[in-house]
Design a protein around this motif. Structure first.
Motif, PDB file in Angstrom:
ATOM      1  N   GLU A 101       6.132 -11.277   2.374  1.00 37.84           N
ATOM      2  CA  GLU A 101       6.182 -11.002   3.820  1.00 37.84           C
ATOM      3  C   GLU A 101       5.295  -9.821   4.194  1.00 37.84           C
ATOM      4  N   LEU A 102       4.060  -9.858   3.664  1.00 38.02           N
ATOM      5  CA  LEU A 102       3.102  -8.797   3.966  1.00 38.02           C
ATOM      6  C   LEU A 102       1.884  -9.385   4.651  1.00 38.02           C
ATOM      7  N   GLU A 103       1.330  -8.626   5.587  1.00 40.69           N
ATOM      8  CA  GLU A 103       0.064  -8.993   6.226  1.00 40.69           C
ATOM      9  C   GLU A 103      -1.080  -8.619   5.278  1.00 40.69           C
ATOM     10  N   PRO A 104      -2.031  -9.528   5.065  1.00 38.16           N
ATOM     11  CA  PRO A 104      -3.187  -9.136   4.244  1.00 38.16           C
ATOM     12  C   PRO A 104      -3.953  -7.988   4.899  1.00 38.16           C
ATOM     13  N   ILE A 105      -4.427  -7.068   4.098  1.00 45.94           N
ATOM     14  CA  ILE A 105      -5.245  -5.964   4.595  1.00 45.94           C
ATOM     15  C   ILE A 105      -6.508  -5.906   3.728  1.00 45.94           C
ATOM     16  N   PRO A 106      -7.548  -5.214   4.203  1.00 46.67           N
ATOM     17  CA  PRO A 106      -8.793  -5.197   3.427  1.00 46.67           C
ATOM     18  C   PRO A 106      -8.582  -4.738   1.979  1.00 46.67           C
ATOM     19  N   GLN A 107      -7.640  -3.829   1.718  1.00 48.85           N
ATOM     20  CA  GLN A 107      -7.423  -3.331   0.363  1.00 48.85           C
ATOM     21  C   GLN A 107      -6.911  -4.415  -0.586  1.00 48.85           C
ATOM     22  N   HIS A 108      -6.435  -5.541  -0.040  1.00 47.23           N
ATOM     23  CA  HIS A 108      -6.001  -6.639  -0.912  1.00 47.23           C
ATOM     24  C   HIS A 108      -7.185  -7.423  -1.469  1.00 47.23           C
ATOM     25  N   VAL A 109      -8.362  -7.218  -0.890  1.00 44.74           N
ATOM     26  CA  VAL A 109      -9.527  -7.983  -1.309  1.00 44.74           C
ATOM     27  C   VAL A 109     -10.323  -7.131  -2.287  1.00 44.74           C
ATOM     28  N   LYS A 110     -10.503  -7.609  -3.493  1.00 42.73           N
ATOM     29  CA  LYS A 110     -11.191  -6.814  -4.501  1.00 42.73           C
ATOM     30  C   LYS A 110     -12.659  -6.689  -4.154  1.00 42.73           C
ATOM     31  N   LYS A 147      12.532  -9.192  -3.656  1.00 37.72           N
ATOM     32  CA  LYS A 147      11.757 -10.282  -3.044  1.00 37.72           C
ATOM     33  C   LYS A 147      10.883 -10.945  -4.102  1.00 37.72           C
ATOM     34  N   CYS A 148      10.269 -10.088  -4.916  1.00 44.49           N
ATOM     35  CA  CYS A 148       9.355 -10.588  -5.939  1.00 44.49           C
ATOM     36  C   CYS A 148      10.119 -11.365  -7.014  1.00 44.49           C
ATOM     37  N   TRP A 149      11.255 -10.824  -7.451  1.00 41.74           N
ATOM     38  CA  TRP A 149      12.050 -11.518  -8.479  1.00 41.74           C
ATOM     39  C   TRP A 149      12.550 -12.865  -7.980  1.00 41.74           C
ATOM     40  N   ASP A 150      13.077 -12.878  -6.738  1.00 45.80           N
ATOM     41  CA  ASP A 150      13.612 -14.147  -6.216  1.00 45.80           C
ATOM     42  C   ASP A 150      12.563 -15.241  -6.303  1.00 45.80           C
ATOM     43  N   TYR A 151      11.329 -14.890  -5.993  1.00 38.81           N
ATOM     44  CA  TYR A 151      10.261 -15.897  -6.016  1.00 38.81           C
ATOM     45  C   TYR A 151       9.876 -16.256  -7.452  1.00 38.81           C
ATOM     46  N   TRP A 152       9.674 -15.234  -8.267  1.00 39.75           N
ATOM     47  CA  TRP A 152       9.178 -15.470  -9.630  1.00 39.75           C
ATOM     48  C   TRP A 152      10.212 -16.211 -10.477  1.00 39.75           C
ATOM     49  N   MET A 153      11.499 -15.867 -10.298  1.00 39.64           N
ATOM     50  CA  MET A 153      12.538 -16.555 -11.073  1.00 39.64           C
ATOM     51  C   MET A 153      12.564 -18.045 -10.755  1.00 39.64           C
ATOM     52  N   GLU A 154      12.237 -18.375  -9.502  1.00 39.26           N
ATOM     53  CA  GLU A 154      12.284 -19.776  -9.119  1.00 39.26           C
ATOM     54  C   GLU A 154      10.970 -20.489  -9.437  1.00 39.26           C
ATOM     55  N   HIS A 155       9.848 -19.825  -9.178  1.00 40.78           N
ATOM     56  CA  HIS A 155       8.560 -20.523  -9.261  1.00 40.78           C
ATOM     57  C   HIS A 155       7.733 -20.177 -10.483  1.00 40.78           C
ATOM     58  N   GLY A 156       8.042 -19.074 -11.155  1.00 37.70           N
ATOM     59  CA  GLY A 156       7.299 -18.722 -12.365  1.00 37.70           C
ATOM     60  C   GLY A 156       7.573 -19.763 -13.445  1.00 37.70           C
ATOM     61  N   LYS A 157       6.550 -20.136 -14.211  1.00 38.72           N
ATOM     62  CA  LYS A 157       6.778 -21.080 -15.312  1.00 38.72           C
ATOM     63  C   LYS A 157       7.329 -20.327 -16.520  1.00 38.72           C
ATOM     64  N   PRO A 210       0.806  -1.227   0.000  1.00 40.25           N
ATOM     65  CA  PRO A 210       0.000   0.000   0.000  1.00 40.25           C
ATOM     66  C   PRO A 210       0.837   1.275   0.000  1.00 40.25           C
ATOM     67  N   PHE A 211       1.963   1.262   0.691  1.00 37.34           N
ATOM     68  CA  PHE A 211       2.739   2.508   0.762  1.00 37.34           C
ATOM     69  C   PHE A 211       4.197   2.217   1.054  1.00 37.34           C
ATOM     70  N   ILE A 212       5.073   2.809   0.247  1.00 39.86           N
ATOM     71  CA  ILE A 212       6.487   2.863   0.615  1.00 39.86           C
ATOM     72  C   ILE A 212       7.000   4.258   0.317  1.00 39.86           C
ATOM     73  N   LYS A 213       8.069   4.621   1.001  1.00 37.89           N
ATOM     74  CA  LYS A 213       8.741   5.879   0.710  1.00 37.89           C
ATOM     75  C   LYS A 213       9.639   5.646  -0.504  1.00 37.89           C
ATOM     76  N   MET A 214       9.764   6.653  -1.354  1.00 39.00           N
ATOM     77  CA  MET A 214      10.627   6.537  -2.536  1.00 39.00           C
ATOM     78  C   MET A 214      11.754   7.537  -2.348  1.00 39.00           C
TER      79      MET A 214
END
Ligand code: HEM
Ligand code: HEM
Ligand code: SF4
Ligand code: SF4
Lengths: 425, 76
Positions: free
Chosen positions: A384-393, A352-362, A333-337
Motif C-alpha cells: 500500500e505504497l505509492e511509487p516514488i522516484p527512489q524506488h527506481v534504480k 503486511k509483508c509477511w501476510d503476503y509472502w506467507m501466502e504467495h511466496g513459493k 523511505p521513512f518511518i518513525k521508530m
C-alpha cells in the motif's frame, strides 16, 4: 579418540594469523572428541568433498529451530563426530555480554558438548559447535533454567534479529537499535521458535547508513537509521577541519605530511554532488542529500544527523542460493521508530509483508526472489505504497512502474480522431 | 467460513499420514482449509507438534513438518 595424521590441516597453522586448527588442537587436549573434527576435515580435503550429513528430526521439544542436525558420514572412522549438532543461541542485543555468564556458558558447554564455540556465526547468533542428540534436552534445560538463555532461529523461521551497537555507544544512531531488536525478538518469539514461513526471514537493525551489521546485504527486512530534516552543521568546527585543528576521519585522512582538503575528501566524494563552499562556509542542498553518511564520517565534529530521525526499510537482501546475491531494495523511505508505541509503524510494515509472502511466496523462496518474480510495482501495491522516484534504480533497466488504467483520467480509451485533429500524423 | 481448529488439525494429520509425501512444507497444508489465514494453519500445525503427533524436520535452512510415526519409521 586418538590424534590423526593431518598434514593438510597443519598447513593452516602456518603464517602469522590466528588459526582455527590450532584452536581445535588446543581444545582436543581437553576434549579428545575434537581430534575427530580435525581428522574428518583432513579427509574432506583429501577427498575434496564434505563428510557432513545434515538435517533430520533433531531439536528440543516444541521448538522448530535453534538446533541444526549434523552427522558424520564416516562415523566408524571418526566416532567423536558421529553426531555433531550445532546449537544457536540468541545473542544479546549488540553482543554485550557479562563475563560471569560467559564463564558459566563455557563450563556448561564443556560438559554437554565439544567445548568449541563460534562468536559469532554469520547469522549473528552465538554458536555452540557439536553435541550429541541425547545431550540436547539437558543442555536446553540448563540454558533456560540456570542461565536464562534461549535458542535462536534456524530453518524456515524468523532468524535471530541482530542490531548494531546503536545508542549504547554511537552518536550517529538515528533510532534505538537495541530497543527495536529486543522488542521485535520478544514480539515474534513464536516466529523465531516455530517455522512459519516459506523459507528463512531475517531482520537486521542499523542505526545509520554506515550499517555496521550489514543489514542491507544480509536481511530480508533491514531498518537503517536516517533523518528527514537537514544535516546539522557547525561552521566553526568545519573551519577547524580545514585548518587541520580537527583530525578528519579519526586520523584516516589525510595521509602523512598532507593537508586536509575538504574539496577532495568531502565535497567531490559526495555521491549526489549536493555540497559546496561559499567562501569558508559549507553548504548542503539537503533535498538532494541521500544520507550516505560520508561527510559525517569524515567531519564528525562539524556534521551531525538531523533531529527528525527514524529509519528507511529495505527488503529482499540475500546470499546466492537459488539466484545471485541481492542487496535490499528500498521499500519504505521513512518511518518513525518509537518504543513508546511499541514500534507500531515498523510492525505494520512487517506484518503486511509477511501476510503476503506467507501466502504467495513459493517454498524455499526468499522475499527478495518473490519481489523479483512479481515485480516491484506489484509488491508496492501489496505494501500500500505509492511509487516514488527512489524506488527506481535506474530508468529503463529496473523496474518500470506503469500507470494502471484506473489511475489515468479517461482510462485507456481516447478519441483518436480528436487527437489527430490537434496532433498531425 | 473457515473450519474449526480441531477440524483443521484433523485434515492436516490426514495429509501428513496418508499423503504422497512424508515431509511437508507449511504451505502444503494451506489447501487443508483454503479459507484459513496462513498463520492459522501454521498455528494448527504447531499445536500438533506440541501434542506430540507431528515433528519438525530441518535441514538447517528449511524446516518441514512430518507425522511423528511415519517420519520415525522412515528414518530407520
Ligand atoms: C555509431 C553508431 C551509434 C552510436 C555511437 C550510438 C550510441 C548510442 C548511445 C550512447 C545511446 C544511449 C544509451 C544509453 O541510454 O545509455 C544510444 C541509444 C539508442 N540508440 Fe544508438 N548509437 C548508434 C547507432 C544507432 C542506430 C543505427 C540505431 C537505430 C537504427 C540506434 C538506436 C538507438 C536507440 C533506439 C537508443 C535508445 C535505447 C534505449 O532507449 O534504451 N543507435 N545509442
Ligand atoms: C519482435 C520484435 C521486437 C521485440 C520483441 C521488441 C521488444 C522490445 C522491448 C521489450 C523493449 C523495451 C520496452 C520497455 O521496457 O518498455 C523495446 C524497446 C524498444 N524497441 Fe523494440 N522490440 C522489437 C522490435 C523492434 C523494432 C523492429 C524496432 C525499431 C525498428 C524497435 C525499437 C525499439 C525502441 C526504439 C525501443 C526503446 C523505446 C524507449 O526507450 O522508450 N523494436 N523493444
Ligand atoms: S550503523 Fe551507524 S549508528 Fe550503528 S554503530 Fe554503526 S555507525 Fe553507529
Ligand atoms: S550524507 Fe552523503 S549525500 Fe548527504 S551531503 Fe553528506 S556526502 Fe553528500
Amino acid at each position: 579418540m586418538p590424534k590423526h595424521e593431518t598434514p593438510l590441516m597443519d598447513e593452516l597453522e602456518k603464517g602469522p594469523w590466528p588459526s582455527f586448527v590450532s584452536d581445535l588442537k588446543r581444545q582436543a587436549e581437553k576434549n579428545p572428541q575434537c581430534w575427530d573434527i580435525v581428522g574428518q576435515m583432513e579427509l574432506s580435503f583429501k577427498d575434496r568433498m564434505t563428510h557432513w550429513k545434515h538435517g533430520g528430526i533433531v531439536g528440543v521439544f516444541g521448538y522448530g529451530g535453534g538446533i541444526v542436525g549434523r552427522y558424520s558420514d564416516v562415523p566408524q572412522q571418526f566416532p567423536g563426530v558421529a553426531h555433531f549438532h550445532t546449537v544457536r543461541l540468541n545473542q544479546p542485543s549488540s553482543k554485550f555480554y557479562r563475563t560471569d555468564i560467559l564463564r558459566k556458558l563455557c563450563d556448561l558447554w564443556e560438559r554437554r558438548g565439544s567445548g568449541m564455540t563460534n562468536f559469532h556465526g554469520s547469522t549473528g547468533d552465538l554458536i555452540l559447535l557439536g553435541t550429541r542428540t541425547e545431550e540436547l534436552e539437558p543442555l536446553f534445560y540448563e540454558l533456560t533454567h540456570d542461565l536464562e538463555w534461549d535458542l535462536g532461529g534456524s530453518g524456515s523461521n524468523l532468524r535471530t534479529p541482530a542490531c548494531c551497537i546503536g545508542k549504547a555507544r554511537c552518536e550517529w544512531s538515528c533510532y534505538d537499535t537495541q530497543a527495536t531488536c529486543y522488542g521485535m525478538t520478544m514480539k515474534y518469539q513464536d516466529e523465531i521458535h516455530r517455522p512459519a514461513f516459506p523459507y528463512k526471514f531475517k531482520f537486521k537493525f542499523s542505526g545509520c547508513a554506515n550499517d555496521c551489521v550489514a543489514a542491507i546485504a544480509r536481511s530480508d527486512l533491514s531498518a537503517i537509521g536516517t533523518w528527514r530534516d537537514n544535516i546539522r552543521i557547525n561552521q566553526d568546527e568545519v573551519k577547524k577541519y580545514i585548518t587541520g585543528d580537527n583530525v578528519a576521519n579519526g586520523g584516516g585522512i589525510p595521509g602523512k605530511g598532507e593537508k586536509f582538503d575538504i574539496q577532495k575528501e568531502v565535497i567531490d566524494l559526495c555521491p549526489t554532488g549536493c555540497m559546496w563552499m561559499e567562501g569558508d562556509t559549507l553548504k548542503i542542498d539537503d533535498a538532494e542529500c541521500t544520507r550516505c553518511m560520508h561527510c559525517l564520517n569524515v567531519m564528525p565534529k562539524a556534521l551531525r544527523p538531523g533531529v527528525d530521525q527514524g529509519a528507511s526499510i529495505m527488503m529482499g537482501a540475500k546470499a546466492p542460493i537459488l539466484d545471485g546475491a541481492q542487496l535490499g531494495t528500498l521499500i519504505v523511505p521513512f518511518i518513525k521508530m518509537d518504543p513508546d508505541n511499541e514500534f507500531e509503524e515498523l510492525v505494520d510494515v512487517i506484518e503486511k509483508c509477511w501476510d503476503y509472502w506467507m501466502e504467495h511466496g513459493k517454498n524455499r523462496e526468499r522475499l527478495g526472489e518473490t519481489i523479483q518474480r512479481v515485480g516491484l510495482p506489484t509488491f508496492l501495491r501489496v505494501m500500500e505504497l505509492e511509487p516514488i522516484p527512489q524506488h527506481v534504480k535506474e530508468p529503463r533497466s529496473n523496474p518500470y512502474v506503469f500507470w494502471r488504467e484506473e489511475e489515468v483520467e479517461g482510462g485507456w480509451q481516447r478519441d483518436v480522431k480528436e487527437f489527430r485533429a490537434k496532433h498531425a500524423q | 467460513m473457515a473450519m474449526s481448529i480441531e477440524e483443521l488439525k484433523e485434515k492436516i494429520m490426514e495429509k501428513a499420514l496418508k499423503g504422497p509425501k512424508t515431509q511437508l512444507y507449511v504451505k502444503d497444508f494451506y489447501a487443508c482449509d483454503p479459507e484459513a489465514k496462513p498463520r492459522a494453519v501454521k498455528n494448527a500445525a504447531n499445536d500438533l507438534v506440541k501434542e506430540g503427533k507431528m515433528v519438525f524436520w530441518s535441514s538447517g535452512s528449511t524446516t518441514m513438518y512430518a507425522a511423528k510415526e511415519r517420519a520415525q519409521k522412515e528414518q530407520e
